[in-house]
Design a protein around this motif. Structure first.
Motif, short mmCIF file in Angstrom:
data_model
loop_
_atom_site.label_atom_id
_atom_site.label_comp_id
_atom_site.label_asym_id
_atom_site.label_seq_id
_atom_site.Cartn_x
_atom_site.Cartn_y
_atom_site.Cartn_z
N ARG A 137 0.82 -1.21 0.00
CA ARG A 137 0.00 0.00 0.00
C ARG A 137 0.86 1.27 0.00
NH1 ARG A 137 -5.23 -0.32 0.68
NH2 ARG A 137 -5.33 1.72 1.70
N ALA A 138 1.93 1.28 0.81
CA ALA A 138 2.80 2.46 0.85
C ALA A 138 3.46 2.69 -0.51
CB ALA A 138 3.86 2.28 1.92
N GLY A 139 3.85 1.59 -1.18
CA GLY A 139 4.42 1.74 -2.51
C GLY A 139 3.43 2.37 -3.48
N GLY A 140 2.16 2.01 -3.35
CA GLY A 140 1.14 2.62 -4.20
C GLY A 140 0.99 4.10 -3.96
N TRP A 141 0.99 4.49 -2.67
CA TRP A 141 0.89 5.92 -2.34
C TRP A 141 2.12 6.69 -2.81
CZ3 TRP A 141 -3.85 6.19 -1.94
CH2 TRP A 141 -4.63 5.43 -1.07
N MET A 142 3.28 6.08 -2.69
CA MET A 142 4.50 6.75 -3.16
C MET A 142 4.46 6.97 -4.66
SD MET A 142 6.59 7.56 -0.66
CE MET A 142 8.27 7.58 -1.28
N LYS A 143 3.88 6.05 -5.40
CA LYS A 143 3.74 6.23 -6.85
C LYS A 143 2.80 7.40 -7.16
CE LYS A 143 4.66 1.41 -8.08
NZ LYS A 143 4.05 0.13 -8.55
N VAL A 144 1.72 7.51 -6.39
CA VAL A 144 0.80 8.63 -6.56
C VAL A 144 1.51 9.94 -6.25
CG1 VAL A 144 -1.31 9.72 -5.71
CG2 VAL A 144 -1.25 7.26 -6.11
N LEU A 145 2.25 9.96 -5.16
CA LEU A 145 3.00 11.16 -4.79
C LEU A 145 3.97 11.55 -5.89
CD1 LEU A 145 3.85 13.29 -2.67
CD2 LEU A 145 5.39 11.58 -1.69
N ASP A 146 4.67 10.56 -6.42
CA ASP A 146 5.69 10.80 -7.43
C ASP A 146 5.10 11.28 -8.74
OD1 ASP A 146 8.70 10.32 -7.99
OD2 ASP A 146 7.71 9.40 -9.71
N PHE A 171 7.56 12.83 7.03
CA PHE A 171 6.96 11.50 6.85
C PHE A 171 7.64 10.75 5.71
CE2 PHE A 171 3.39 13.55 9.10
CZ PHE A 171 3.16 12.59 10.07
N VAL A 172 7.83 11.42 4.59
CA VAL A 172 8.46 10.77 3.44
C VAL A 172 9.90 10.38 3.76
CG1 VAL A 172 9.16 11.07 1.04
CG2 VAL A 172 6.94 11.94 1.81
N ALA A 173 10.60 11.23 4.49
CA ALA A 173 12.00 10.96 4.83
C ALA A 173 12.15 9.74 5.72
CB ALA A 173 12.63 12.19 5.51
N LEU A 174 11.07 9.32 6.38
CA LEU A 174 11.13 8.10 7.18
C LEU A 174 11.57 6.89 6.37
CD1 LEU A 174 7.90 8.22 9.37
CD2 LEU A 174 10.25 8.21 10.22
N ALA A 175 11.26 6.89 5.09
CA ALA A 175 11.64 5.76 4.24
C ALA A 175 13.15 5.53 4.27
CB ALA A 175 11.16 5.99 2.81
N GLU A 176 13.90 6.60 4.44
CA GLU A 176 15.35 6.48 4.47
C GLU A 176 15.84 5.83 5.76
OE1 GLU A 176 16.54 10.25 1.61
OE2 GLU A 176 16.39 10.60 3.78
N TYR A 185 11.34 6.57 -7.17
CA TYR A 185 10.45 7.73 -7.14
C TYR A 185 11.26 9.00 -7.38
CZ TYR A 185 8.27 3.97 -4.50
OH TYR A 185 7.82 2.74 -4.08
N PRO A 186 11.69 9.24 -8.62
CA PRO A 186 12.64 10.33 -8.89
C PRO A 186 12.09 11.71 -8.55
CG PRO A 186 11.79 9.39 -10.94
CD PRO A 186 11.38 8.47 -9.84
N ASN A 187 10.79 11.92 -8.74
CA ASN A 187 10.23 13.24 -8.41
C ASN A 187 10.18 13.45 -6.90
OD1 ASN A 187 9.75 13.96 -11.14
ND2 ASN A 187 7.88 12.75 -11.15
N LYS A 216 19.71 -1.84 13.23
CA LYS A 216 20.25 -2.97 12.49
C LYS A 216 19.17 -3.57 11.61
CE LYS A 216 24.08 -2.65 14.93
NZ LYS A 216 25.33 -2.11 14.34
N GLY A 217 19.51 -3.77 10.32
CA GLY A 217 18.58 -4.38 9.37
C GLY A 217 18.65 -5.88 9.42
N PRO A 218 18.16 -6.59 8.41
CA PRO A 218 17.58 -6.03 7.19
C PRO A 218 16.17 -5.50 7.41
CG PRO A 218 17.42 -8.40 7.15
CD PRO A 218 18.18 -8.06 8.40
N PHE A 219 15.74 -4.60 6.51
CA PHE A 219 14.44 -3.98 6.61
C PHE A 219 13.64 -4.22 5.33
CE2 PHE A 219 17.20 -1.16 9.20
CZ PHE A 219 16.59 -1.34 10.43
N GLU A 220 12.32 -4.17 5.49
CA GLU A 220 11.43 -4.07 4.33
C GLU A 220 11.42 -2.61 3.91
OE1 GLU A 220 9.97 -6.36 2.57
OE2 GLU A 220 10.51 -8.07 3.82
N LYS A 221 11.60 -2.36 2.61
CA LYS A 221 11.72 -1.00 2.10
C LYS A 221 10.60 -0.70 1.11
CE LYS A 221 16.73 -1.59 2.36
NZ LYS A 221 17.98 -1.65 1.60
N VAL A 222 10.31 0.57 0.99
CA VAL A 222 9.30 1.00 0.03
C VAL A 222 9.95 1.31 -1.31
CG1 VAL A 222 9.43 3.47 0.58
CG2 VAL A 222 7.29 2.50 -0.24
#
Length: 222
Positions: A137-146, A171-176, A185-187, A216-222
């Motif tokens: 779901r987060a990936g879908g929202w990020m695509k809309v944002l982008d 909020f977006v910077a949390l992905a990092e 998401y280049p935009n 410490k990871g690994p993490f699931e990423k968007v």
């Protein structure tokens, strides 16, 4: 004016960033979330939701980050919250979208359960299911944002920075924090780079960035 906050709180950092960039004089008072101060009677009397931030302005008290940000911008006459009806409606729309769509799945669904122990689900099965659902779901929202909210534009509402950008960027910077490089998401990456260039960004985000560096990871990423 006084704001009760915590520097690791994603809902507090938009207020910190806007106030610092705008030169607004605010007494920021830390509520220690990591020791449970927000559940103790003195703060419960201030905000029975047990959450930060909370604004005190004389005899007026206000909770909810988005509402406080709008209040600060309106009180100070900031151009970041335009007076024009349609322009302001667009800012409100973008802030609501961040709050009800992206924040729910990116922050509370995907990031927080991985970086904050008290957000981790009670079983490995529940944790795995939560992250899988939120990642999609987060990936879908990020695509809309982008593609749709930003596209080739400079900021979320056009060519000028608004409080919607101040609200969204932490909020977006949390992905990092979980190692996402946002290359998909280049935009978004371009826009976030502009927000990170603000003079107050590093100071405002130093606590959460330091905390993220210790994870410490690994993490699931968007």
């Amino acid at each position: 004016m006084k704001i009760y906050y915590h520097p690791a709180s994603t809902t507090s950092r938009p207020l910190m960033l806007f106030a610092n960039e705008s030169g607004i004089k605010i007494d920021f008072q830390v509520v220690d979330l990591f020791t449970g101060e927000h559940y103790k009677p003195p703060y419960e009397a201030i905000n029975p939701n047990h959450l930060v931030p909370t604004l005190d302005d004389g005899d007026f008290r206000l909770t909810e980050s988005s509402a406080i940000l709008k209040y600060l911008a309106e009180k100070t006459g900031s151009p970041a919250y335009p007076k024009d009806l349609k322009q302001r409606a667009r800012v409100n729309e973008r802030m609501d979208w961040i709050n009800t769509q992206l924040c729910r799945d990116l922050a509370y669904g995907l990031i927080y359960p991985q970086i904050f122990p008290h957000h981790k689900r009670p079983s490995d099965e529940a944790q795995k299911a939560t992250l899988a659902w939120a990642k999609e779901r987060a990936g879908g929202w990020m695509k809309v944002l982008d593609a749709n909210l930003l596209g080739s534009g400079d900021y979320l509402c056009g060519k000028q920075i608004t409080i919607a950008d101040y609200y969204a960027a932490p909020f977006v910077a949390l992905a990092e924090a979980v190692g996402s490089d946002l290359a998909a998401y280049p935009n978004v990456k371009r826009w976030l780079g502009k927000m990170k260039a603000l003079k107050s960004w590093v100071k405002v985000n130093e606590v959460i960035n330091g905390y993220a560096a210790s994870l410490k990871g690994p993490f699931e990423k968007v």
